[in-house]
Enzyme design. Structure first.
Site, short mmCIF file in Angstrom:
data_model
loop_
_atom_site.label_atom_id
_atom_site.label_comp_id
_atom_site.label_asym_id
_atom_site.label_seq_id
_atom_site.Cartn_x
_atom_site.Cartn_y
_atom_site.Cartn_z
N LYS A 70 0.81 -1.23 0.00
CA LYS A 70 0.00 0.00 0.00
C LYS A 70 0.84 1.28 0.00
O LYS A 70 0.48 2.28 -0.59
CB LYS A 70 -0.92 0.02 1.23
CG LYS A 70 -2.04 -1.01 1.19
CD LYS A 70 -3.13 -0.59 0.25
CE LYS A 70 -4.33 -1.54 0.33
NZ LYS A 70 -5.29 -1.29 -0.77
N GLU A 105 -9.82 6.78 2.66
CA GLU A 105 -10.77 5.84 3.22
C GLU A 105 -9.99 4.60 3.62
O GLU A 105 -8.93 4.33 3.05
CB GLU A 105 -11.83 5.47 2.18
CG GLU A 105 -11.44 4.38 1.17
CD GLU A 105 -10.28 4.75 0.24
OE1 GLU A 105 -10.02 5.95 0.09
OE2 GLU A 105 -9.65 3.83 -0.32
N SER A 124 1.65 -9.76 -0.85
CA SER A 124 1.40 -8.31 -0.80
C SER A 124 1.56 -7.70 0.58
O SER A 124 1.76 -6.50 0.71
CB SER A 124 0.01 -8.01 -1.35
OG SER A 124 -0.96 -8.78 -0.66
#
Lengths: 269, 401
Positions: free
Chosen positions: B94, B116, B383
């Site tokens: 991220k 968000e 990830s």
């Protein structure tokens, strides 16, 4: 001539401005929508904007989102909303009805199927909040092929290029969002709105309604003086929210009557 | 399959019929400003150099590729390699995107960023970069998620962010996204909205993909060096789909490499309790783009379920919708139970605790590997790391921490 255009021409001949209240279909319950629509007309509405409930009303504030949630909790679908319009038409064949909502329920039904069903139900115009003009060319064609006016939004941030894009597609009227933010926001600067309206009206060639942030007769009057139509939503939804089923029509009637007075007094010649 | 060079999206953000800009007029100018600013930044060597510098020195890139030999032996077939995004600062992919968007925000003169978040991973990554660049940060999070993810809420607060619980709708990720959009439309001139995945209105799906494609761009030379060739398949989990787009995108022209996205089947597709938009959804419009959505027959968005909060979303990035329809990528599903089992297997065989999201990709590799000979290669995008999931996994195993 469309019913919406005829309404604006009649009002113009009388030197009056349009009052366009918004309610969400199915709020507070599906059985109350048609009575509320008749109430709006009795109290002085010229056109009704009827909200189609959606699970994710991104452009609306909390008030209208709650109205959507109340309607969805009762299972209200686009199909049922069209049924409500058809019922309203049984007793009123004059007042234009504009459906206002989001793209997904319409796409789930299919745009062409929706357009035909909306025409059959007696709908006059459709405003899809999340269809900006560049994504609406086919949609606008489908609407006009079924004698429905595609209504578009314009905002203080819309430049000349965007106003021209809307002008190519819009009929009926355009809805000028008077402030940055979502529906139900608090502040409205009438002078800032007034500065934009003449150029927009000249460019789009259809009447210009103004909404977002109109909460009382005085503001409604001030907006009526500078535009062709006054759109009021959250203020009415708040009234519905705090009313019981027995007094909701009477309470909404009082709010609309007061707004009507504000509009008419401000535009009296 | 197409042999045309792949150059999507088009100028208005379309991937075939998907993507686009489906927002109210009030947001259009902000998106136009963003699109122009991003285009200018992409062409500016100084911007590119700063992004690369930050990825190297702050995030710790490049992330290695690791041959999971014991995992491969356990699977009994193809060799499984892991792209170690779990080793990034903040513990997941991220942050790559958050850094890109934060330095773009600074370049545009925006001093306030909003985001968000579902489980809190994107919120933590955004709060992290906001602290790094000295920006005000507001994170919208469904009140239900605030309750379930107390540790991440605290983490964001430590990093100086304000966490706003969202009470509307289902009180989860999609409602947080609605609320962040509302903040943005109200505070457009001061605020930059950092979207965490390859969804939303154009240019977000393209921009987030570009920032994340560092993953695939590193993997190609790394595989060449490690194995002397590219993998037979690249496997990544798909919620919104940013880690998958990040590794898939540079591989799109490598037509011999299968691209496999893995969606969350939750309690099973047949139960309806899942988050597999591509597998079980239908095209529609939500959150500014056209894509596959989980919706009822009336076009209302339905609530989703996955053991992994990061996959628990009713939509998916529009480029995945296009890759599915065009046949360039394929999409499989993995249930909660299968993901949990893969989680434990990776812990036990390799000493790596994967995020529950990434465990879906591992689980699919464990299914696929035994069907292939030992000289085939699967590259899995790992990830994120699983520290954040300790509580969920313990609870599922009947253990109270």
């Amino acid at each position: 001539m469309s019913k919406i255009q005829a309404t604006f021409e009649r009002l113009q001949a009388q030197g009056r401005k349009a009052l366009i209240p918004f309610i969400t279909a199915g709020d507070p319950g599906p059985e109350l929508t048609v009575p509320l629509m008749h109430t709006l007309v009795e109290a002085g509405a010229d056109i009704i904007e009827l909200g189609v409930p959606f699970s994710d009303p991104m452009a609306d504030g909390p008030t209208i989102q709650r109205a959507s949630e109340r309607a969805l909790a009762k299972g209200v679908s686009l199909r049922q909303v069209l049924g409500m319009v058809a019922n309203f038409r049984a007793d009123n064949n004059e007042t234009p009805v504009v459906l206002m909502g989001y793209a997904n329920p319409i796409e789930a039904m299919g745009v062409d199927k929706f357009a035909a069903a909306a025409f059959d139900a007696g709908v006059d115009g459709v405003l899809v909040v999340d269809y900006p003009p560049e994504e609406s060319v086919e949609f606008a064609k489908a609407m006009q092929a079924n004698a429905l006016d595609p209504i578009f939004l314009l905002a203080p941030t819309s430049n000349d290029e965007r106003i021209a894009l809307v002008a190519q597609l819009a009929s009926g009227y355009v809805y000028y969002v008077s402030l940055k933010g979502v529906t139900g926001s608090a502040k409205l600067d009438v002078e800032a709105v007034a500065a934009h309206i003449p150029e927009i009206r000249a460019a789009v060639g259809v009447p210009v309604g103004v909404g977002f942030g109109i909460r009382d007769a005085a503001t409604a009057g001030a907006i009526a003086r500078i535009s062709d139509a006054v759109v009021v939503g959250s203020r009415i939804i708040e009234e519905i929210e705090k009313s019981s089923k027995d007094d909701v029509c009477a309470n909404v009637n009082a709010v609309i009557t007061e707004l009507r007075r504000g509009v008419d007094e401000a535009t009296k010649v | 399959m197409t042999t045309q060079p792949y150059n999507l999206p088009d100028a208005r953000g379309h991937f075939g019929p998907y993507g686009g800009i489906f927002v109210a007029e009030t947001l259009i100018p902000a998106l136009a400003e963003l699109k122009d600013a991003y285009a200018a930044a992409q062409r500016d060597p100084q911007f590119v150099a700063e992004f690369e510098y930050e990825l190297k020195h702050y995030v710790g890139r490049p992330s290695p590729i690791y041959h999971a030999k014991r995992l491969s032996e356990e699977a009994g077939g193809a060799q499984i390699y892991l792209k170690r995004e779990d080793l990034n600062h903040t513990g997941a992919h991220k942050v790559n995107n958050c850094i890109g968007q934060a330095i773009l925000a600074r370049r545009m003169g925006k001093k306030r960023v909003i985001a968000e978040t579902g489980a809190g991973q994107h919120g933590v990554a955004t709060a992290t970069v906001a602290a790094r660049y000295g920006m005000e940060c507001v994170v919208y999070m469904g009140s239900e998620d605030v309750r379930r993810q107390a540790a991440n809420v605290y983490r964001m607060k430590l990093l100086g962010a304000t966490v706003v619980p969202v009470e509307s709708g289902s009180k989860t990720l999609k409602d947080a996204l609605n609320e962040a959009m509302r903040d943005w439309v109200t505070n457009i001139s001061s605020t930059f909205y950092i979207i965490g995945t390859v969804a939303g209105p154009h240019p977000y799906p393209m921009m987030v993909r570009d920032f994340q494609s560092v993953i695939g761009n590193e993997a190609i030379p790394q595989m060449q060096e490690l194995c002397g060739r590219q993998p037979d398949a690249v496997i990544a989990c798909v919620g919104g789909g940013s880690n998958a787009m990040g590794i898939f995108y540079p591989y799109i022209p490598h037509e011999d490499v299968r691209l496999i996205g893995v969606e969350a089947a939750g309690e099973g597709i047949a139960t309806g309790h899942h988050a597999a938009s591509l597998t079980a959804g239908h095209p529609g419009v939500l959150h500014g783009n056209r894509t596959y959505l989980l919706q009822d027959e009336n076009g209302q968005i339905i609530e989703t379920h996955s053991i992994s909060a990061g996959l628990d979303y009713p939509g998916v990035g529009p480029e995945h919708a296009w890759l599915k329809d065009s046949g360039r990528a394929e999409y499989a599903t993995i249930t909660d139970a299968e993901a949990l089992q893969a989680f434990h297997t990776l812990c036990r065989t390799e000493g790596i605790i994967p995020a529950l999201e990434s465990s879906h990709a591992i689980a699919h590799a464990l299914k696929l590997a035994p069907t292939l000979p030992k000289d085939k290669i699967l590259l899995v995008n790992l990830s994120g790391r699983g520290d954040k999931d300790m509580h969920t996994v313990a609870e599922k195993s009947g253990i109270t921490l």
